[in-house]
Motif scaffolding. Structure first.
Motif, PDB file in Angstrom:
ATOM      1  N   GLU A  19       9.932  54.430 -27.171  1.00  0.00           N
ATOM      2  CA  GLU A  19       9.805  53.364 -26.206  1.00  0.00           C
ATOM      3  C   GLU A  19      11.039  52.496 -26.211  1.00  0.00           C
ATOM      4  O   GLU A  19      11.554  52.136 -27.265  1.00  0.00           O
ATOM      5  CB  GLU A  19       8.573  52.519 -26.522  1.00  0.00           C
ATOM      6  N   GLN A  21      13.203  49.556 -23.351  1.00  0.00           N
ATOM      7  CA  GLN A  21      13.264  48.892 -22.052  1.00  0.00           C
ATOM      8  C   GLN A  21      14.616  49.204 -21.417  1.00  0.00           C
ATOM      9  O   GLN A  21      15.649  48.810 -21.936  1.00  0.00           O
ATOM     10  CB  GLN A  21      13.090  47.384 -22.227  1.00  0.00           C
ATOM     11  N   SER A  23      15.167  48.475 -18.162  1.00  0.00           N
ATOM     12  CA  SER A  23      15.321  47.633 -16.977  1.00  0.00           C
ATOM     13  C   SER A  23      16.502  46.671 -17.094  1.00  0.00           C
ATOM     14  O   SER A  23      17.150  46.357 -16.097  1.00  0.00           O
ATOM     15  CB  SER A  23      14.036  46.867 -16.679  1.00  0.00           C
ATOM     16  N   LYS A  46       9.258  47.746 -12.549  1.00  0.00           N
ATOM     17  CA  LYS A  46       7.983  47.846 -13.252  1.00  0.00           C
ATOM     18  C   LYS A  46       7.308  49.184 -12.955  1.00  0.00           C
ATOM     19  O   LYS A  46       6.774  49.837 -13.850  1.00  0.00           O
ATOM     20  CB  LYS A  46       7.053  46.709 -12.840  1.00  0.00           C
ATOM     21  N   GLU A  49       9.170  51.973 -14.860  1.00  0.00           N
ATOM     22  CA  GLU A  49       8.844  51.981 -16.288  1.00  0.00           C
ATOM     23  C   GLU A  49       7.430  52.496 -16.533  1.00  0.00           C
ATOM     24  O   GLU A  49       7.188  53.228 -17.493  1.00  0.00           O
ATOM     25  CB  GLU A  49       9.010  50.579 -16.873  1.00  0.00           C
TER      26      GLU A  49
END
Length: 58
Positions: A19, A21, A23, A46, A49
């Motif tokens: 995992e 992020q 973004s 969003k 993801e």
């Protein structure tokens, strides 16, 4: 099939998609290359993801 030589199988470790992020990196890319406000793309990021998580963990 007797004439076909058999090659030994090569064992490769499986890659794991942990995992993270992404973004923030995409936001910087949008700002740097397109000069647009990255906050305009919050909903799309969003969704992206969420799709990634669904593909990995299901």
């Amino acid at each position: 099939m007797e004439a076909v030589p058999r090659m030994p199988m090569i064992w490769l470790d499986l890659k794991e998609a942990g995992e993270f992020q992404f973004s923030s990196s995409v936001r910087q890319f949008i700002l740097k290359n397109y000069g647009e406000n990255p906050d305009n793309y919050n909903e799309q990021l969003k969704k992206l993801e969420t799709l990634r998580k669904m593909c990995i963990w299901i």
